[in-house]
Motif scaffolding. Sequence first.
Motif, PDB file in Angstrom:
ATOM      1  N   GLY A  68      36.916  39.588  39.275  1.00 49.00           N
ATOM      2  CA  GLY A  68      36.439  39.866  40.621  1.00 49.00           C
ATOM      3  C   GLY A  68      34.926  39.928  40.684  1.00 49.00           C
ATOM      4  O   GLY A  68      34.225  39.423  39.809  1.00 49.00           O
ATOM      5  N   LEU A  69      34.435  40.518  41.736  1.00 51.78           N
ATOM      6  CA  LEU A  69      33.002  40.699  41.883  1.00 51.78           C
ATOM      7  C   LEU A  69      32.522  41.605  40.758  1.00 51.78           C
ATOM      8  O   LEU A  69      33.279  42.357  40.180  1.00 51.78           O
ATOM      9  N   ASN A  70      31.240  41.529  40.455  1.00 52.46           N
ATOM     10  CA  ASN A  70      30.641  42.307  39.374  1.00 52.46           C
ATOM     11  C   ASN A  70      31.345  42.058  38.035  1.00 52.46           C
ATOM     12  O   ASN A  70      31.318  42.906  37.163  1.00 52.46           O
ATOM     13  N   LYS A  72      34.278  42.282  37.254  1.00 51.42           N
ATOM     14  CA  LYS A  72      35.330  43.237  36.962  1.00 51.42           C
ATOM     15  C   LYS A  72      36.659  42.509  36.890  1.00 51.42           C
ATOM     16  O   LYS A  72      37.000  41.757  37.804  1.00 51.42           O
ATOM     17  N   GLN A  74      40.451  42.116  37.438  1.00 49.21           N
ATOM     18  CA  GLN A  74      41.416  42.745  38.323  1.00 49.21           C
ATOM     19  C   GLN A  74      42.780  42.137  38.094  1.00 49.21           C
ATOM     20  O   GLN A  74      42.908  40.939  37.881  1.00 49.21           O
ATOM     21  N   GLU A 144      46.213  43.210  52.958  1.00 51.77           N
ATOM     22  CA  GLU A 144      44.811  43.031  52.634  1.00 51.77           C
ATOM     23  C   GLU A 144      43.946  43.959  53.473  1.00 51.77           C
ATOM     24  O   GLU A 144      43.016  44.582  52.981  1.00 51.77           O
ATOM     25  N   LEU A 147      44.777  47.728  52.668  1.00 52.78           N
ATOM     26  CA  LEU A 147      44.216  48.107  51.377  1.00 52.78           C
ATOM     27  C   LEU A 147      42.787  48.587  51.526  1.00 52.78           C
ATOM     28  O   LEU A 147      42.364  49.544  50.871  1.00 52.78           O
ATOM     29  N   ALA A 148      42.075  47.918  52.421  1.00 55.76           N
ATOM     30  CA  ALA A 148      40.658  48.247  52.607  1.00 55.76           C
ATOM     31  C   ALA A 148      40.483  49.668  53.146  1.00 55.76           C
ATOM     32  O   ALA A 148      39.428  50.273  52.988  1.00 55.76           O
ATOM     33  N   LYS A 155      45.930  54.445  46.736  1.00 60.40           N
ATOM     34  CA  LYS A 155      46.071  53.212  45.962  1.00 60.40           C
ATOM     35  C   LYS A 155      46.761  53.473  44.628  1.00 60.40           C
ATOM     36  O   LYS A 155      47.576  52.674  44.172  1.00 60.40           O
ATOM     37  N   GLY A 190      42.483  48.890  41.456  1.00 59.92           N
ATOM     38  CA  GLY A 190      41.161  48.494  41.915  1.00 59.92           C
ATOM     39  C   GLY A 190      40.175  49.649  41.927  1.00 59.92           C
ATOM     40  O   GLY A 190      39.473  49.867  42.902  1.00 59.92           O
TER      41      GLY A 190
ATOM     42  N   HIS B 146      39.376  41.058  45.913  1.00 55.55           N
ATOM     43  CA  HIS B 146      37.920  41.015  46.009  1.00 55.55           C
ATOM     44  C   HIS B 146      37.415  41.897  47.139  1.00 55.55           C
ATOM     45  O   HIS B 146      36.403  42.569  47.028  1.00 55.55           O
ATOM     46  N   LEU B 147      38.165  41.854  48.237  1.00 53.66           N
ATOM     47  CA  LEU B 147      37.785  42.623  49.417  1.00 53.66           C
ATOM     48  C   LEU B 147      37.588  44.087  49.062  1.00 53.66           C
ATOM     49  O   LEU B 147      36.673  44.748  49.562  1.00 53.66           O
ATOM     50  N   ALA B 148      38.455  44.578  48.180  1.00 50.73           N
ATOM     51  CA  ALA B 148      38.410  45.990  47.821  1.00 50.73           C
ATOM     52  C   ALA B 148      37.107  46.351  47.110  1.00 50.73           C
ATOM     53  O   ALA B 148      36.696  47.497  47.099  1.00 50.73           O
ATOM     54  N   GLN B 149      36.451  45.359  46.533  1.00 47.28           N
ATOM     55  CA  GLN B 149      35.233  45.619  45.764  1.00 47.28           C
ATOM     56  C   GLN B 149      33.965  45.374  46.567  1.00 47.28           C
ATOM     57  O   GLN B 149      32.868  45.700  46.114  1.00 47.28           O
TER      58      GLN B 149
END
Lengths: 252, 252
Positions: A68-70, A72, A74, A144, A147-148, A155, A190, B146-149
Amino acid sequence: MEDNINCAYCNNKVCFINQHCSVNWMNIISEAKNQLWYKKGQYIFREGDRIFGLYFIERGKVKIISTGLNNKEQIVRLAVTGHVIGHRGENHETYPIGAVALEDTQLCFLDNDIVYEAFMNNPNLTFSLMMFYSSELRKTEIRERHLAQMSIREKIADTLLYLKEIFGMNSTDGSLNAVLSRQEIAEIAGTSVEQVIRELTDFENEKLIIKQGRKIILFDVDGLVRIVAPHNKNRYSSAWPRPNRNGFLGKQ
Amino acid sequence: MEDNINCAYCNNKVCFINQHCSVNWMNIISEAKNQLWYKKGQYIFREGDRIFGLYFIERGKVKIISTGLNNKEQIVRLAVTGHVIGHRGENHETYPIGAVALEDTQLCFLDNDIVYEAFMNNPNLTFSLMMFYSSELRKTEIRERHLAQMSIREKIADTLLYLKEIFGMNSTDGSLNAVLSRQEIAEIAGTSVEQVIRELTDFENEKLIIKQGRKIILFDVDGLVRIVAPHNKNRYSSAWPRPNRNGFLGKQ
DNA sequence: CGCGTCCTTGAACCGCGTCAAGCCAGGTGG
DNA sequence: CCACCTGGCTTGACGCGGTTCAAGGACGCG
């Protein structure tokens, strides 16, 4: 899962996609006539690989991961015996996902041509699958968004329920039929390892679970459900797909 | 979108699903022979409604909403002319989504039977669609993680790019071809109104956008892209689906 | 003019990600 | 047998980002 039958080829339990299907994976598998074995921790495919077919899990546990981003790692999805992974998209697009065996795993590789042929010979199968994917897509899109909004506590509770759903519980001591590291749980939920640990001890203090080393016993499943969906229960507040009534098709 | 053609029935632009399709929505629409009009703000269907078919948007803009946790309204997806919404899942399951016209909108309702028949008569169409959904599902699952991050800043930048993608930009002043309230932007990005305002003024100070009342001019699109994917650019870091090369099929 | 609706800004609170340090168990070597 | 090491687990402290609350502007409308 009362629809389960034994696969003519591998003699394992195989799930129907749903009752519409007059052709099921069994036939396709016996056509393919190949088997692959992967050791625990071994990559089945890596992020960026092109996949020219799909894998039917004859026996084992698999995690689907995505960096994922950074950077990380997932866990996008878990899959077990009877599920299908690696379904290609149109135009041989590749996606940044990889699959790793969580324990020794036995697979059957289904070539695109075989799958295509099976679909062409049976419009009903294709239609069912299309409806299934369409339905899954809608659920995932809603999830989706939900989850946010979920707190880390929600979670993690949801992750535990997901693990129960996928792996099941040991009938003798009621522990989850899977031993994951805290790190892996964090990658599913996450969040960070530390946060997982804090919530797990919280859950234990509130008599929702019992920790036994890495093993986790779900002591009060309803309690966990209440944490996941505190406000309105019958919504798709869960962050993970549940098997559907007609049997379950694992994807990706 | 060079694949656009005029619909034989409504004479509007219609997108192909992709090049595999020898049957396209046009034929199905001309079969259906009905048209519906909705005023701005009017519900097309509500959360919990059962939908016995799908709606083809002949002209207009629609938002798909879902009441999330804490009874927060969330925008799950936007759809415009040429997109399809309300595709049912298997077993007539209902999902907590609703559709609202963002401006005066003209729809064509396609009965399940008509759609089913069209699919049965054309396995290739069904197969293409299945692949499309399967592919979308995979993307959505990755995006979900990804959204979660993503930080709120990234989510809002991404929302602006999504609006550009869906609605397009006015050729004369370069403003987004859609006027949304701050509230609605917040519902897309999944945050609070205040945060949207703060980031928008930030973006304006950094010469990325220009605010003109509700109208927003994207001054430096590349700059926004850089915000969305700061780490590794070629990943699916965007939180929203982009139209694909072969034309675009709106779902939900 | 007052009123409602939306936009904007400031300030307080807090969830959670991160860092740092300590702990425990299993494995290895002397 | 103990000493040591290593990797995963656990706990505490800190700080930032973002949600929430509260209050004040801008604008359109009757």
